[in-house]
Design a protein around this motif. Structure first.
Motif, PDB file in Angstrom:
ATOM      1  N   ALA A 152       0.851  -1.200   0.000  1.00  0.00           N
ATOM      2  CA  ALA A 152       0.000   0.000   0.000  1.00  0.00           C
ATOM      3  C   ALA A 152       0.883   1.245   0.000  1.00  0.00           C
ATOM      4  CB  ALA A 152      -0.914  -0.008   1.220  1.00  0.00           C
ATOM      5  N   GLY A 153       0.559   2.193  -0.859  1.00  0.00           N
ATOM      6  CA  GLY A 153       1.345   3.424  -0.975  1.00  0.00           C
ATOM      7  C   GLY A 153       2.276   3.401  -2.179  1.00  0.00           C
ATOM      8  N   ASP A 154       2.459   2.233  -2.756  1.00  0.00           N
ATOM      9  CA  ASP A 154       3.328   2.121  -3.938  1.00  0.00           C
ATOM     10  C   ASP A 154       2.471   2.349  -5.188  1.00  0.00           C
ATOM     11  OD1 ASP A 154       5.114   1.570  -5.896  1.00  0.00           O
ATOM     12  OD2 ASP A 154       5.464  -0.523  -5.337  1.00  0.00           O
ATOM     13  N   ARG A 155       2.623   3.501  -5.818  1.00  0.00           N
ATOM     14  CA  ARG A 155       1.788   3.830  -6.966  1.00  0.00           C
ATOM     15  C   ARG A 155       2.401   3.381  -8.286  1.00  0.00           C
ATOM     16  NH1 ARG A 155      -2.198   3.081  -5.361  1.00  0.00           N
ATOM     17  NH2 ARG A 155      -3.152   3.921  -7.216  1.00  0.00           N
ATOM     18  N   ASP A 156       3.549   2.747  -8.231  1.00  0.00           N
ATOM     19  CA  ASP A 156       4.187   2.259  -9.459  1.00  0.00           C
ATOM     20  C   ASP A 156       3.577   0.904  -9.838  1.00  0.00           C
ATOM     21  OD1 ASP A 156       5.738   1.289 -11.471  1.00  0.00           O
ATOM     22  OD2 ASP A 156       7.658   1.699 -10.492  1.00  0.00           O
ATOM     23  N   HIS A 157       2.604   0.951 -10.745  1.00  0.00           N
ATOM     24  CA  HIS A 157       1.864  -0.270 -11.091  1.00  0.00           C
ATOM     25  C   HIS A 157       2.723  -1.330 -11.756  1.00  0.00           C
ATOM     26  CE1 HIS A 157      -2.490   1.491 -10.807  1.00  0.00           C
ATOM     27  NE2 HIS A 157      -1.782   1.649  -9.722  1.00  0.00           N
ATOM     28  N   SER A 158       3.893  -0.921 -12.258  1.00  0.00           N
ATOM     29  CA  SER A 158       4.752  -1.934 -12.894  1.00  0.00           C
ATOM     30  C   SER A 158       5.256  -2.931 -11.838  1.00  0.00           C
ATOM     31  CB  SER A 158       5.934  -1.268 -13.608  1.00  0.00           C
ATOM     32  OG  SER A 158       6.829  -0.734 -12.661  1.00  0.00           O
ATOM     33  N   ARG A 159       5.194  -2.532 -10.576  1.00  0.00           N
ATOM     34  CA  ARG A 159       5.626  -3.454  -9.510  1.00  0.00           C
ATOM     35  C   ARG A 159       4.462  -4.265  -8.954  1.00  0.00           C
ATOM     36  NH1 ARG A 159       9.581   0.655  -7.715  1.00  0.00           N
ATOM     37  NH2 ARG A 159       7.919   1.707  -6.563  1.00  0.00           N
ATOM     38  N   TRP A 160       3.230  -3.924  -9.329  1.00  0.00           N
ATOM     39  CA  TRP A 160       2.066  -4.632  -8.791  1.00  0.00           C
ATOM     40  C   TRP A 160       1.958  -6.025  -9.423  1.00  0.00           C
ATOM     41  CZ3 TRP A 160      -3.034  -1.705  -7.395  1.00  0.00           C
ATOM     42  CH2 TRP A 160      -2.718  -0.558  -6.656  1.00  0.00           C
ATOM     43  N   GLN A 161       1.778  -7.025  -8.599  1.00  0.00           N
ATOM     44  CA  GLN A 161       1.647  -8.402  -9.102  1.00  0.00           C
ATOM     45  C   GLN A 161       0.160  -8.743  -9.217  1.00  0.00           C
ATOM     46  OE1 GLN A 161       3.965 -11.362  -7.100  1.00  0.00           O
ATOM     47  NE2 GLN A 161       5.709 -10.009  -6.819  1.00  0.00           N
ATOM     48  N   ILE A 162      -0.495  -8.120 -10.175  1.00  0.00           N
ATOM     49  CA  ILE A 162      -1.955  -8.248 -10.234  1.00  0.00           C
ATOM     50  C   ILE A 162      -2.392  -9.661 -10.631  1.00  0.00           C
ATOM     51  CG2 ILE A 162      -4.049  -7.410 -11.388  1.00  0.00           C
ATOM     52  CD1 ILE A 162      -2.769  -4.639 -11.467  1.00  0.00           C
ATOM     53  N   GLU A 163      -1.829 -10.157 -11.720  1.00  0.00           N
ATOM     54  CA  GLU A 163      -2.285 -11.457 -12.193  1.00  0.00           C
ATOM     55  C   GLU A 163      -1.976 -12.563 -11.187  1.00  0.00           C
ATOM     56  OE1 GLU A 163      -1.848 -12.054 -16.322  1.00  0.00           O
ATOM     57  OE2 GLU A 163      -2.018 -14.239 -16.125  1.00  0.00           O
ATOM     58  N   HIS A 164      -0.753 -12.530 -10.661  1.00  0.00           N
ATOM     59  CA  HIS A 164      -0.321 -13.545  -9.703  1.00  0.00           C
ATOM     60  C   HIS A 164      -1.214 -13.526  -8.453  1.00  0.00           C
ATOM     61  CE1 HIS A 164       2.536 -16.283  -7.927  1.00  0.00           C
ATOM     62  NE2 HIS A 164       2.555 -15.524  -6.836  1.00  0.00           N
ATOM     63  N   SER A 165      -1.504 -12.330  -7.942  1.00  0.00           N
ATOM     64  CA  SER A 165      -2.286 -12.245  -6.703  1.00  0.00           C
ATOM     65  C   SER A 165      -3.754 -12.595  -6.949  1.00  0.00           C
ATOM     66  CB  SER A 165      -2.144 -10.863  -6.063  1.00  0.00           C
ATOM     67  OG  SER A 165      -2.558  -9.872  -6.956  1.00  0.00           O
ATOM     68  N   LEU A 166      -4.243 -12.288  -8.149  1.00  0.00           N
ATOM     69  CA  LEU A 166      -5.622 -12.681  -8.483  1.00  0.00           C
ATOM     70  C   LEU A 166      -5.742 -14.198  -8.560  1.00  0.00           C
ATOM     71  CD1 LEU A 166      -6.975 -10.213 -11.196  1.00  0.00           C
ATOM     72  CD2 LEU A 166      -7.880 -10.601  -8.907  1.00  0.00           C
ATOM     73  N   ARG A 167      -4.717 -14.816  -9.130  1.00  0.00           N
ATOM     74  CA  ARG A 167      -4.686 -16.270  -9.207  1.00  0.00           C
ATOM     75  C   ARG A 167      -4.690 -16.875  -7.797  1.00  0.00           C
ATOM     76  NH1 ARG A 167      -4.190 -18.449 -14.089  1.00  0.00           N
ATOM     77  NH2 ARG A 167      -3.323 -16.772 -15.327  1.00  0.00           N
ATOM     78  N   ALA A 168      -3.886 -16.269  -6.917  1.00  0.00           N
ATOM     79  CA  ALA A 168      -3.818 -16.744  -5.522  1.00  0.00           C
ATOM     80  C   ALA A 168      -5.190 -16.600  -4.849  1.00  0.00           C
ATOM     81  CB  ALA A 168      -2.754 -15.966  -4.756  1.00  0.00           C
ATOM     82  N   ALA A 169      -5.880 -15.507  -5.144  1.00  0.00           N
ATOM     83  CA  ALA A 169      -7.207 -15.287  -4.554  1.00  0.00           C
ATOM     84  C   ALA A 169      -8.201 -16.326  -5.082  1.00  0.00           C
ATOM     85  CB  ALA A 169      -7.699 -13.873  -4.864  1.00  0.00           C
ATOM     86  N   ALA A 170      -8.123 -16.613  -6.386  1.00  0.00           N
ATOM     87  CA  ALA A 170      -9.019 -17.611  -6.987  1.00  0.00           C
ATOM     88  C   ALA A 170      -8.749 -18.984  -6.373  1.00  0.00           C
ATOM     89  CB  ALA A 170      -8.818 -17.652  -8.498  1.00  0.00           C
ATOM     90  N   GLU A 171      -7.484 -19.314  -6.179  1.00  0.00           N
ATOM     91  CA  GLU A 171      -7.092 -20.605  -5.586  1.00  0.00           C
ATOM     92  C   GLU A 171      -7.602 -20.693  -4.139  1.00  0.00           C
ATOM     93  OE1 GLU A 171      -5.901 -24.256  -5.031  1.00  0.00           O
ATOM     94  OE2 GLU A 171      -5.979 -23.280  -6.996  1.00  0.00           O
ATOM     95  N   LEU A 172      -7.473 -19.607  -3.398  1.00  0.00           N
ATOM     96  CA  LEU A 172      -7.968 -19.583  -2.016  1.00  0.00           C
ATOM     97  C   LEU A 172      -9.479 -19.774  -1.995  1.00  0.00           C
ATOM     98  CD1 LEU A 172      -7.464 -19.174   1.015  1.00  0.00           C
ATOM     99  CD2 LEU A 172      -7.617 -16.707   0.638  1.00  0.00           C
ATOM    100  N   PHE A 173     -10.169 -19.170  -2.957  1.00  0.00           N
ATOM    101  CA  PHE A 173     -11.617 -19.343  -3.049  1.00  0.00           C
ATOM    102  C   PHE A 173     -11.965 -20.816  -3.260  1.00  0.00           C
ATOM    103  CE2 PHE A 173     -15.263 -19.893  -5.934  1.00  0.00           C
ATOM    104  CZ  PHE A 173     -16.275 -19.483  -5.072  1.00  0.00           C
ATOM    105  N   LEU A 174     -11.251 -21.467  -4.171  1.00  0.00           N
ATOM    106  CA  LEU A 174     -11.542 -22.873  -4.457  1.00  0.00           C
ATOM    107  C   LEU A 174     -11.286 -23.730  -3.218  1.00  0.00           C
ATOM    108  CD1 LEU A 174     -10.105 -23.112  -8.091  1.00  0.00           C
ATOM    109  CD2 LEU A 174     -12.509 -23.007  -7.390  1.00  0.00           C
ATOM    110  N   GLN A 175     -10.216 -23.420  -2.482  1.00  0.00           N
ATOM    111  CA  GLN A 175      -9.930 -24.160  -1.240  1.00  0.00           C
ATOM    112  C   GLN A 175     -11.027 -23.908  -0.209  1.00  0.00           C
ATOM    113  OE1 GLN A 175      -6.148 -22.838   0.209  1.00  0.00           O
ATOM    114  NE2 GLN A 175      -5.063 -23.610  -1.595  1.00  0.00           N
ATOM    115  N   THR A 176     -11.431 -22.664  -0.069  1.00  0.00           N
ATOM    116  CA  THR A 176     -12.456 -22.290   0.910  1.00  0.00           C
ATOM    117  C   THR A 176     -13.756 -23.025   0.590  1.00  0.00           C
ATOM    118  OG1 THR A 176     -11.457 -20.114   0.968  1.00  0.00           O
ATOM    119  CG2 THR A 176     -13.614 -20.297   1.978  1.00  0.00           C
ATOM    120  N   GLN A 177     -14.071 -23.114  -0.697  1.00  0.00           N
ATOM    121  CA  GLN A 177     -15.265 -23.822  -1.144  1.00  0.00           C
ATOM    122  C   GLN A 177     -15.206 -25.281  -0.743  1.00  0.00           C
ATOM    123  OE1 GLN A 177     -17.856 -23.104  -4.138  1.00  0.00           O
ATOM    124  NE2 GLN A 177     -17.951 -21.676  -2.472  1.00  0.00           N
ATOM    125  N   ARG A 178     -14.021 -25.892  -0.962  1.00  0.00           N
ATOM    126  CA  ARG A 178     -13.878 -27.325  -0.639  1.00  0.00           C
ATOM    127  C   ARG A 178     -14.116 -27.553   0.850  1.00  0.00           C
ATOM    128  NH1 ARG A 178     -10.173 -27.391  -4.958  1.00  0.00           N
ATOM    129  NH2 ARG A 178      -8.432 -26.681  -3.710  1.00  0.00           N
TER     130      ARG A 178
END
Ligand SMILES: C[C@H]1O[C@@H](n2cnc3c(N)ncnc32)[C@H](O)[C@@H]1O
Length: 183
Positions: free
Chosen positions: A154-180
């Motif tokens: 938080a506070g880092d406005r340089d989006h080139s450092r943001w790991q958006i795809e990787h973290s979204l994938r992690a969130a999707a994986e956590l959702f699937l685990q939570t569902q199970r």
């Protein structure tokens, strides 16, 4: 991306929009439309503590609103400090049905610098919709689970450092685990 990763699970996937206002309105609209047994908010967030590592995803146990009240920046005083309620007896903080001890703060404007992020205090991650979705769910007694992949400091406005795809994938994986686990 999220919808691709979780499309095989049962349930309806919808977008809550960007920011507290759109997310509150959309949540109320979608809950009225679908009458879900449970709502999952899935997306990305910025880290505010060492408990939330970039690239990993987490479930949160509490969500607080920051930015609605009086004043901005260092002068900001949130509603609860002023003795104001958002509605009925609902104040700045909402407990989520979860064993997680992680705290999310939902902000009107994202931290623009590390000093801003520091001021948020008492939170592990920062997003812009969690409190709104949780409040809409609370009003109709619908359980809500908030899962966020941590894409940035938080506070880092340089989006080139943001790991958006990787973290979204992690969130999707956590959702699937939570569902199970809840099956
Ligand atoms: C920018 C979008 O991603 C989320 N998000 C990701 N990182 C942050 C951050 N550092 N601060 C606030 N919101 C963030 C918000 O929820 C919003 O939807």
């Amino acid at each position: 991306m999220i919808s691709g990763a979780i499309s095989n699970s049962s349930g309806i996937i919808e977008l809550c929009g960007f920011g507290l206002v759109a997310a509150a309105a959309r949540s109320a609209q979608l809950i009225a439309q679908h009458a879900p047994a449970r709502v999952y908010l899935i997306g990305i967030a910025g880290s505010l503590s060492a408990s939330c590592r970039i690239g990993s995803a987490y479930e949160f146990g509490q969500v607080r609103c920051d930015g609605i009240g009086v004043g901005v920046g260092q002068n900001h005083r949130p509603a609860s400090e002023l003795g104001w309620k958002h509605f009925g007896d609902i104040d700045d903080s909402l407990a989520l049905e979860s064993t997680s001890s992680l705290r999310l703060v939902s902000v009107c404007a994202a931290s623009a610098a590390f000093a801003d992020a520091h001021r948020r205090g008492n939170a592990d991650a920062e997003d812009m919709e969690g409190y709104a979705v949780a409040l809409a769910c609370k009003l109709v007694h619908t359980p809500v689970v908030i899962l966020r992949g941590i894409s940035n400091q938080a506070g880092d406005r340089d989006h080139s450092r943001w790991q958006i795809e990787h973290s979204l994938r992690a969130a999707a994986e956590l959702f699937l685990q939570t569902q199970r686990v809840s099956e």
